[in-house]
Structure formats: structure tokens, C-alpha cells
Write an enzyme that holds these catalytic residues in place. Structure first.
Site, PDB file in Angstrom:
ATOM      1  N   LEU A   3       0.816  -1.213   0.000  1.00 44.28           N
ATOM      2  CA  LEU A   3       0.000   0.000   0.000  1.00 44.28           C
ATOM      3  C   LEU A   3       0.852   1.266   0.000  1.00 44.28           C
ATOM      4  O   LEU A   3       0.693   2.136  -0.852  1.00 44.28           O
ATOM      5  CB  LEU A   3      -0.926  -0.006   1.221  1.00 44.28           C
TER       6      LEU A   3
ATOM      7  N   GLU B 147       0.902   0.375  10.504  1.00 40.44           N
ATOM      8  CA  GLU B 147      -0.529   0.114  10.644  1.00 40.44           C
ATOM      9  C   GLU B 147      -1.275   1.338  11.188  1.00 40.44           C
ATOM     10  O   GLU B 147      -2.297   1.232  11.845  1.00 40.44           O
ATOM     11  CB  GLU B 147      -0.774  -1.104  11.542  1.00 40.44           C
TER      12      GLU B 147
END
Length: 380
Positions: A127, A363
Site C-alpha cells: 500500500l 498500521e
């Protein structure tokens, strides 16, 4: 103190302890001190997969273990107690497989998930970009639609396992379409150029990659889910991953506390063990209290996931608090150990200090977690 809120958790702790004594502890220092460029620990990763740890909470129909999120959180907590980098190896395998399980079609699930959860192939969640970290929707990597495939060009950075991944869950925009989409990509092709990033501060056994994509070819059938829903899939995956990161924090904090208590009882200064000093007692009391609160938050959100409840808010709270608790605990442990904590030759404290820091970054940074929490509480 009893850590468990469910009787199934003790079996997980026992399972990890047996695995750690045989497979982790003997090589932990060697993996951490490996020279550059670091090599991904393929043999250990295969053993983690064979033990069922990567697919711990993935359904049995795809060769996972079918365990609960609470058991998975306990697994990651215990692995990180022994070596946080090994816990991360496990968690990243689950993270990268998660979107296939929850958002891909049945054909994709049957084709890709079994190899991922058993450690036969290494997946990566792709990502982040050089200018799109916390602002993930700002990705510039682009897929151009051709007759029966897409051609993808762009760059990705800070990708866990990205240097060795054989399967990538890649998020990018499709040309002339405004939102992110997701693709399952076979990395074994000329246009996929990956490298291992050097000089990592911590979590050294779990390597991190940078990736350049030049005309990477992806069959149209490897579009995962629907066009334009990639951002939703990524955020849903990260909500789940934050349970695991919170558990990483709990495991590191518990090790820091245990090492601090042992040192305080053993170290003699001014004619008595330093555990007799109120200053040390207060440090340990604060560590233990914050750790217990972090554990409770982590287990609560894991149980919410098991019960099918929405848990985005609680996942951010657990991730924020548990990772910052780990920071507090390793810092206090360093203070209690003094020079013997600062020099890695003498204790694990120096490694804990390095390994912990990234928990507040990946995260979703602590700042992003606060934005998520405030947005849910105040309203947008």
C-alpha cells in the site's frame, strides 16, 4: 497474575512457549545481528507456517487453523514476548492474506490462501508509497487497462516482506478512475523490481522492501473485489491488523516488565536489592498497571471481532494505548537496567527498545489513531 480471560488462551501460550524454546530462542540473537544486506529467514518462516501460526484465525476451509481473534491476539502477544520480530513475521503473513479471505472471490481464496497460510509462499500487503503513507488515498501508482490485463507502474516503499514476496496484494488507482482498487499480483515477472531496505533500527529479522513497478502485467481476473473499493478493503484490513499490533505491544511490555522485576530483585546497590527502593517500586507499579490496561483493551477488541461487532474505534484505542505502553515499559526497563540495558551484550533490553519503536508508526501512526478516535467520538 492470571493473564487469561478465556480458558483457550492458556493452550496458545503453552504452544508458543514450546515453539519458542525450540525454534526462536536459539537463533534470535543471530537473526537480530545479521549483517547487511539482511536475508529473509526463509526456513524459520516455513516453520512458522507449518506450525499453523500464519493462518491462526483464517478459516479451516482454506487450510487455516480457524481460531478466534482472541486466540490470535494471544499468539502474537506470546511470540513477541520471546522475539518481537518473529511475532511480526507471523502477523505480516496474516495481514497480507486477510484481504484475500475477506474481499476476494472464491476462486482467488482457494488459489492463493492455502499457500500463504502454510508458509509455502510469502505474501505482502503493498500500500504505502514515498508520498502516501498516512495519506494512503494519495497513491500515485497507476494501472492502465488493456485488452485482457492491466499494466501497472509506480513505486512502493516500507513494505514488510516486500523484498521477498511472491504474492502481492497491491493497491493503486486505475487510470481515469478516481479511487483505489486492489489487485492480486504475481511478483515473479521482469517489471517487478524489489530491494531490501538497509539499516533497520529494529524488527531486523522481518525484512522490509522497496518496490519499483514498470509495466507489471496483471490479468483482469486478478482484480480483487470491485473497482474503486480498494481503499475500503485496505482500511478494513488495517482495522484487523491493529488488533495484532496492540498484541505486539502487550508482548513487548510484558517482557520489559518481567526483565525489570528480575533485575530489581537481583541488582544490589546501597547494601540492598534495588527492588527495595521506592523509586524502582513506583516504576514497576506504573509498568504493571499500564500493561494490564493495555491487555484489557486488546482482549476486548479481539472479542468484539469474534462477536461480529464493529470495532474500528476500539482497534485504534487498543493499538494506540498498547504500543505507547510498550514504549513506556521499555523505557522504564532501560532505566532500571542502566548501562546493562543500554549495551546489548548484557541483556535483551536494548533489543526491546529498538523493536518497540516501530509499533507507533506502522498500521497507522499514533497520530492517525488519535484522529480516528476523535472522529468517532466527536463526529466528523
Amino acid at each position: 497474575m492470571n493473564k487469561n480471560v478465556d480458558p483457550r488462551q492458556q493452550a496458545v501460550r503453552d504452544e508458543v512457549k514450546a515453539f519458542a524454546e525450540k525454534e526462536i530462542i536459539p537463533i534470535s540473537e543471530e537473526l537480530d545481528q545479521m549483517g547487511e544486506p539482511r536475508k529473509f529467514p526463509h526456513e524459520l518462516y516455513k516453520k512458522i507456517g507449518a506450525a499453523g501460526f500464519i493462518g491462526y484465525c483464517i478459516p479451516k476451509e482454506y487450510e487455516g487453523q480457524g481460531k478466534s481473534f482472541l486466540e490470535y491476539a494471544t499468539l502474537i502477544e506470546e511470540l513477541c514476548y520471546y522475539d518481537a520480530a518473529v511475532g511480526l513475521l507471523t502477523a505480516v503473513g496474516e495481514l497480507a492474506t486477510h484481504p484475500i479471505v475477506y474481499y476476494a472471490n472464491e476462486e482467488h481464496k482457494k488459489k492463493y490462501v492455502p499457500d500463504c497460510v502454510n508458509g509455502r509462499k510469502i505474501p505482502a500487503f503493498v500500500l504505502t508509497e514515498p508520498n502516501a503513507g498516512s495519506d494512503a488515498a494519495n497513491c500515485t501508482t497507476e494501472a492502465v487497462e488493456m485488452d485482457d490485463h492491466y499494466l501497472i507502474n509506480g513505486e512502493k516503499i516500507f513494505i514488510m516482506h516486500g523484498d521477498v514476496a511472491e504474492i502481492a496484494i497491491l493497491f493503486c488507482k486505475i487510470k481515469d478512475k478516481p479511487k483505489l482498487s486492489a489487485f492480486i499480483v504475481d511478483t515473479n515477472q521482469p517489471g517487478w523490481k524489489a530491494r531490501t531496505l538497509k539499516n533497520k533500527m529494529g524488527m531486523r529479522a522481518a525484512t522490509t522492501g522497496g518496490i519499483f513497478l514498470k509495466d507489471v502485467k496483471v490479468p483482469k481476473e486478478n482484480l480483487m473485489g470491485d473497482i474503486g473499493k480498494g481503499f475500503r478493503y485496505a482500511m478494513g484490513t488495517l482495522d484487523s491488523a491493529r488488533i495484532g499490533v496492540a498484541a505486539q505491544g502487550v508482548g513487548i511490555a510484558q517482557r520489559a516488565l518481567d526483565e525489570s522485576v528480575a533485575r530489581a530483585k537481583e541488582r544490589v546497590a546501597f547494601g540492598a536489592p534495588i527492588a527495595k527502593l521506592q523509586a524502582i517500586q513506583w516504576m514497576i507499579a506504573d509498568m504493571a498497571t499500564r500493561l494490564e490496561a493495555a491487555r484489557c483493551l486488546t482482549y476486548k477488541v479481539a472479542k468484539m471481532a469474534d462477536d461480529g461487532e464493529r470495532y474500528s474505534l476500539e482497534a485504534s484505542m487498543a493499538k494506540l494505548y498498547a504500543t505507547e505502553t510498550a514504549n513506556f515499559c521499555v523505557d522504564r526497563a532501560m532505566q532500571i537496567w542502566g548501562g546493562y540495558g543500554y549495551i546489548g551484550e548484557f541483556s535483551i533490553i536494548e533489543k526491546l527498545y529498538r523493536d518497540q519503536r516501530v509499533l507507533e508508526i506502522y498500521e497507522g501512526t499514533s497520530e492517525v489513531q488519535r484522529l480516528v478516535i476523535a472522529g468517532n467520538i466527536i463526529g466528523r
